[in-house]
Scaffold this motif. Structure first.
Motif, PDB file in Angstrom:
ATOM      1  N   ALA A  70       0.899  -1.165  -0.041  1.00  0.00           N
ATOM      2  CA  ALA A  70       0.038   0.116   0.149  1.00  0.00           C
ATOM      3  C   ALA A  70       0.823   1.418  -0.016  1.00  0.00           C
ATOM      4  O   ALA A  70       0.435   2.292  -0.602  1.00  0.00           O
ATOM      5  CB  ALA A  70      -1.011   0.099   1.128  1.00  0.00           C
ATOM      6  N   TYR A 114      -3.169   0.226  -5.083  1.00  0.00           N
ATOM      7  CA  TYR A 114      -3.535   0.953  -3.788  1.00  0.00           C
ATOM      8  C   TYR A 114      -3.634   2.467  -3.817  1.00  0.00           C
ATOM      9  O   TYR A 114      -3.935   3.003  -2.713  1.00  0.00           O
ATOM     10  CB  TYR A 114      -2.380   0.428  -2.605  1.00  0.00           C
ATOM     11  CG  TYR A 114      -2.454  -1.115  -2.867  1.00  0.00           C
ATOM     12  CD1 TYR A 114      -3.649  -1.644  -1.731  1.00  0.00           C
ATOM     13  CD2 TYR A 114      -1.674  -1.737  -3.179  1.00  0.00           C
ATOM     14  CE1 TYR A 114      -3.428  -2.973  -1.683  1.00  0.00           C
ATOM     15  CE2 TYR A 114      -1.655  -3.187  -3.111  1.00  0.00           C
ATOM     16  CZ  TYR A 114      -2.549  -3.868  -2.402  1.00  0.00           C
ATOM     17  OH  TYR A 114      -2.693  -5.127  -2.147  1.00  0.00           O
ATOM     18  N   LYS A 116      -5.646   3.369  -6.111  1.00  0.00           N
ATOM     19  CA  LYS A 116      -7.093   3.377  -6.770  1.00  0.00           C
ATOM     20  C   LYS A 116      -7.365   4.307  -7.813  1.00  0.00           C
ATOM     21  O   LYS A 116      -8.002   5.091  -7.938  1.00  0.00           O
ATOM     22  CB  LYS A 116      -8.065   3.737  -5.606  1.00  0.00           C
ATOM     23  CG  LYS A 116      -8.069   2.981  -4.298  1.00  0.00           C
ATOM     24  CD  LYS A 116      -8.846   3.384  -3.166  1.00  0.00           C
ATOM     25  CE  LYS A 116      -8.874   2.365  -2.084  1.00  0.00           C
ATOM     26  NZ  LYS A 116      -9.793   2.612  -0.867  1.00  0.00           N
ATOM     27  N   SER A 137     -12.651   1.760  -4.942  1.00  0.00           N
ATOM     28  CA  SER A 137     -12.103   0.423  -5.078  1.00  0.00           C
ATOM     29  C   SER A 137     -10.791   0.198  -5.654  1.00  0.00           C
ATOM     30  O   SER A 137     -10.048   1.378  -6.066  1.00  0.00           O
ATOM     31  CB  SER A 137     -12.837  -0.346  -6.120  1.00  0.00           C
ATOM     32  OG  SER A 137     -14.387  -0.355  -5.644  1.00  0.00           O
ATOM     33  N   TYR A 138      -9.938  -0.853  -5.412  1.00  0.00           N
ATOM     34  CA  TYR A 138      -8.529  -1.121  -6.049  1.00  0.00           C
ATOM     35  C   TYR A 138      -8.592  -1.230  -7.583  1.00  0.00           C
ATOM     36  O   TYR A 138      -9.509  -2.332  -7.987  1.00  0.00           O
ATOM     37  CB  TYR A 138      -7.979  -2.322  -5.125  1.00  0.00           C
ATOM     38  CG  TYR A 138      -7.684  -2.054  -3.879  1.00  0.00           C
ATOM     39  CD1 TYR A 138      -7.104  -1.105  -3.323  1.00  0.00           C
ATOM     40  CD2 TYR A 138      -8.052  -3.093  -2.793  1.00  0.00           C
ATOM     41  CE1 TYR A 138      -6.958  -0.651  -2.171  1.00  0.00           C
ATOM     42  CE2 TYR A 138      -7.948  -2.903  -1.531  1.00  0.00           C
ATOM     43  CZ  TYR A 138      -7.320  -1.524  -0.963  1.00  0.00           C
ATOM     44  OH  TYR A 138      -7.196  -1.687   0.155  1.00  0.00           O
ATOM     45  N   ASP A 158     -12.354  -2.228  -1.624  1.00  0.00           N
ATOM     46  CA  ASP A 158     -11.279  -1.884  -0.448  1.00  0.00           C
ATOM     47  C   ASP A 158     -11.932  -2.647   0.786  1.00  0.00           C
ATOM     48  O   ASP A 158     -12.988  -2.068   1.145  1.00  0.00           O
ATOM     49  CB  ASP A 158     -11.357  -0.548  -0.312  1.00  0.00           C
ATOM     50  CG  ASP A 158     -10.513  -0.234   0.838  1.00  0.00           C
ATOM     51  OD1 ASP A 158     -10.085  -1.021   1.664  1.00  0.00           O
ATOM     52  OD2 ASP A 158      -9.919   1.016   0.936  1.00  0.00           O
ATOM     53  N   SER A 162      -6.563  -1.212   4.676  1.00  0.00           N
ATOM     54  CA  SER A 162      -5.844  -0.137   4.940  1.00  0.00           C
ATOM     55  C   SER A 162      -5.958   0.593   5.981  1.00  0.00           C
ATOM     56  O   SER A 162      -5.171   1.267   6.584  1.00  0.00           O
ATOM     57  CB  SER A 162      -5.899   0.707   3.692  1.00  0.00           C
ATOM     58  OG  SER A 162      -7.229   1.314   3.362  1.00  0.00           O
TER      59      SER A 162
END
Length: 200
Positions: A70, A114, A116, A137-138, A158, A162
């Motif tokens: 991330a 990460y 996004k 979302s990723y 996600d 995180s």
């Protein structure tokens, strides 16, 4: 695989391997291109390789690896000349999960998972042209329609990891709407539709 079927390019922790498709033997290894993902231009002149240093890092638990992925900012995207195997251009990236090349070979798209987002780059210089957010979302896999007018990005929810990494909270349950395939209109430089996937 190059369009003429001559070479297969394989990313590994030992570098980028160039396999002669006629003999099924590795004929060249570029050890500084450790990665990742690889894509070849439609004219067969260039390859685009994502590289990282994750194999050299100490062992981590699940949340540790998630944090590494991330927070990564110093991965690379390299444009390689397939006639000379010399680097044409390279840029720093976050963790990348997909590469797609516009069929006219003018643009390269990478999904910075990460972050996004999908970054759209000039195919020769790797200069940033524009980007598309995939929030919340990723961004994962990428692809173009043959005309190059639209690109598609598969996006995964996600799950809240995180937040869990930074604040030690309990991950949340994602909603179905956060799993989708985004339709990117290249001329308009924006995502024009989200096709629900329910899960990915």
């Amino acid at each position: 695989c190059t369009p003429d079927g001559k070479w297969v390019l394989v990313c590994s922790s030992a570098g980028l391997h160039v396999v002669d498709a006629a003999t099924n033997r590795v004929v060249r290894t570029l050890p500084d291109l450790v990665g990742g993902h690889v894509a070849v231009s439609f004219d067969g002149e260039r390859a685009y390789i994502t590289t990282d240093d994750f194999d050299s890092l100490p062992q981590q638990d699940f949340l540790g690896w998630f944090r590494v992925l991330a927070e990564a900012e110093d991965n690379r995207l390299v444009c390689l000349d397939l006639a000379t195997f010399a680097t044409i251009a390279e840029i720093s990236t976050a963790a990348v999960a997909g590469i797609a090349i516009n069929p006219d070979d003018t643009q390269v798209l990478i999904s910075e998972t990460y972050k996004k987002r999908v970054r759209v780059l000039d195919a020769m210089t790797l200069a940033d042209l524009w980007e598309v957010s995939t929030e919340p979302s990723y961004a994962i896999g990428l692809g173009f329609v043959p005309s190059g007018e639209k690109a598609y990005v598969v996006c995964s929810a996600d799950s809240g990891w995180s937040t869990a990494v930074s604040a030690q909270t309990v991950p949340r349950t994602p909603t179905a709407e956060e799993f989708f395939c985004g339709v990117i209109d290249v001329a308009r430089e924006e995502m024009v539709k989200r096709i629900p996937l329910q899960a990915y």
